[in-house]
Scaffold this motif. Structure first.
Motif, mmCIF file in Angstrom:
data_model
loop_
_atom_site.group_PDB
_atom_site.id
_atom_site.type_symbol
_atom_site.label_atom_id
_atom_site.label_comp_id
_atom_site.label_asym_id
_atom_site.label_seq_id
_atom_site.Cartn_x
_atom_site.Cartn_y
_atom_site.Cartn_z
ATOM 1 N N ARG A 166 0.812 -1.217 0.000
ATOM 2 C CA ARG A 166 0.000 0.000 0.000
ATOM 3 C C ARG A 166 0.854 1.280 0.000
ATOM 4 N N ASP A 179 -7.157 1.833 -1.981
ATOM 5 C CA ASP A 179 -8.463 1.191 -1.747
ATOM 6 C C ASP A 179 -9.395 1.338 -2.947
ATOM 7 N N LYS A 183 -11.130 -1.531 -5.052
ATOM 8 C CA LYS A 183 -12.578 -1.502 -5.241
ATOM 9 C C LYS A 183 -12.927 -1.657 -6.727
#
Ligand code: SAH
Ligand code: SF4
Length: 344
Positions: A166, A179, A183
């Protein structure tokens, strides 16, 4: 010993590998690494025979609103001559690819929204004329946009996670959120696309542990296609001074990925052939089962340079099926003219 343990499990069952086992594969050298490539190749041949699927890639626009640190066509690179192939020309190029026996094409571009409606029209047109699988690789879009393209007839979507670390992802992507990327991938799966993702190997500050986690991520989320390749610097980007990894690391990754993810579609990529002139042949003997020749019209290729020395920007013959067939034959494999859907 290690070679043995791979041989016993991987060819008979869809074995579950641990992070440390994957890391161990990534660190293999010389004979042990060759044994790993052979295992991956045996598994590939057990699943697909000697068949290699072919997909033509059409890089229809290099206009991009994003500034990914590694990429040669990032918006901050003012030296790029920007181009966009309009919808009528694009329809024609895809129909030409179909006439040249391509059963799948990949439409790839930089990331902007202004041409999205045109792409809907292009997909609808092509699907009304012929049976060719359409893969899109146009970055992160809204759920509504993904739905619109699916309804128009798009079959697959490629969106690399680039790295599952990340922090590293955030450092490399000033415009993106980790994120959100996740998604988007989950949305694409939910909408029924065949979904491809992938990473770059050899990013600055990326560790073997990161790479092993990438492979586990592919497995755990059951992606259909895995496009990976070495990071290669581009001299007009902030990462211009970072050196690429060796081909052996790329092959270790590819083979580990095949053994762990089992029946996924894995291409021998252009970046592999740029890193090593026999990169594609080597990849086709270490777990890859797909080849993706560049079908972009010649005059645009020079302007779609994601990294330095990208091959096939000049060779006219490169996009022909004949040239690709020879590459595949040099690797001791057989080119097949099929859609190459995910086989489970
Ligand atoms: N804009 C879209 C598709 C085009 S970029 C997107 O970003 O998804 C396609 C892929 O090229 C990226 O996913 C990235 O992994 C790869 N790429 C970009 N710059 C690269 C570099 N310097 N070396 C190797 N691969 C690179
Ligand atoms: Fe644009 Fe894709 Fe390059 Fe990022 S990787 S700058 S989104 S083309």
């Amino acid at each position: 010993m290690f070679t043995h343990s791979i041989r016993r499990y991987s060819l008979t069952v869809n074995k579950v590998y641990s992070l440390s086992e994957i890391k161990e594969m990534l660190l293999l050298e010389e004979e042990e690494a060759f044994a790993l490539y052979e295992e991956a190749n045996s598994l590939t041949e057990k699943l697909f025979g000697k068949s290699i699927f072919v997909r033509g890639i059409i890089e229809f626009s290099n206009v991009c609103a994003k500034n990914c640190l590694y990429c040669g066509i990032r918006r901050g690179n003012k030296n790029v001559k920007r181009y966009h192939i309009g919808k009528e020309d694009l329809k024609k190029i895809i129909m030409d690819a179909h006439n040249d026996n391509f059963k799948t094409i990949v439409l790839q571009s930089g990331e902007v929204d202004v041409y999205d409606n045109d792409i809907t029209e292009v997909i609808e047109y092509v699907k009304s004329k012929c049976d060719i699988a359409i893969t899109l690789s146009m970055g992160e879009k809204s759920r509504e946009q993904y739905i619109e393209w699916k309804n128009a007839g798009a079959d697959r979507y490629l969106l690399r996670i680039e790295t599952t670390n990340r922090k590293l992802f955030e450092n490399l992507h000033p415009d993106d959120d980790f994120d959100n990327r996740l998604k988007s991938l989950m949305t694409l799966k939910e909408l029924g696309y065949e979904v491809g993702t992938g990473v770059m190997i050899g990013l600055p500050k990326q560790t073997e542990e990161d790479l092993a986690s990438d492979i586990l991520f592919f497995k755990e989320n059951d992606f259909d296609m895995l496009g990976v390749g070495p990071f290669i610097p581009h001299n007009e980007t902030p990462l211009r001074d970072i050196k690429s990894v060796n081909m052996s690391m790329v092959l270790n990754f590819l083979s580990a990925m095949r053994l762990v993810t089992y029946d996924t579609n894995i291409p021998a990529t252009t970046s592999m052939a740029t890193l090593d002139k026999e990169g594609r042949e080597k990849a086709l003997n270490a777990g890859a089962n797909v080849i993706m020749p560049n079908y972009t019209p010649q005059k645009y290729r020079e302007s779609y340079k994601l990294y330095d020395n990208k091959i096939c920007t000049k060779e006219d013959a490169e996009h022909t099926m004949e040239f690709t067939k020879k590459t595949v034959e040099r690797a001791g494999k057989v080119l097949v003219l099929e859609r190459g859907d995910r086989r489970r």
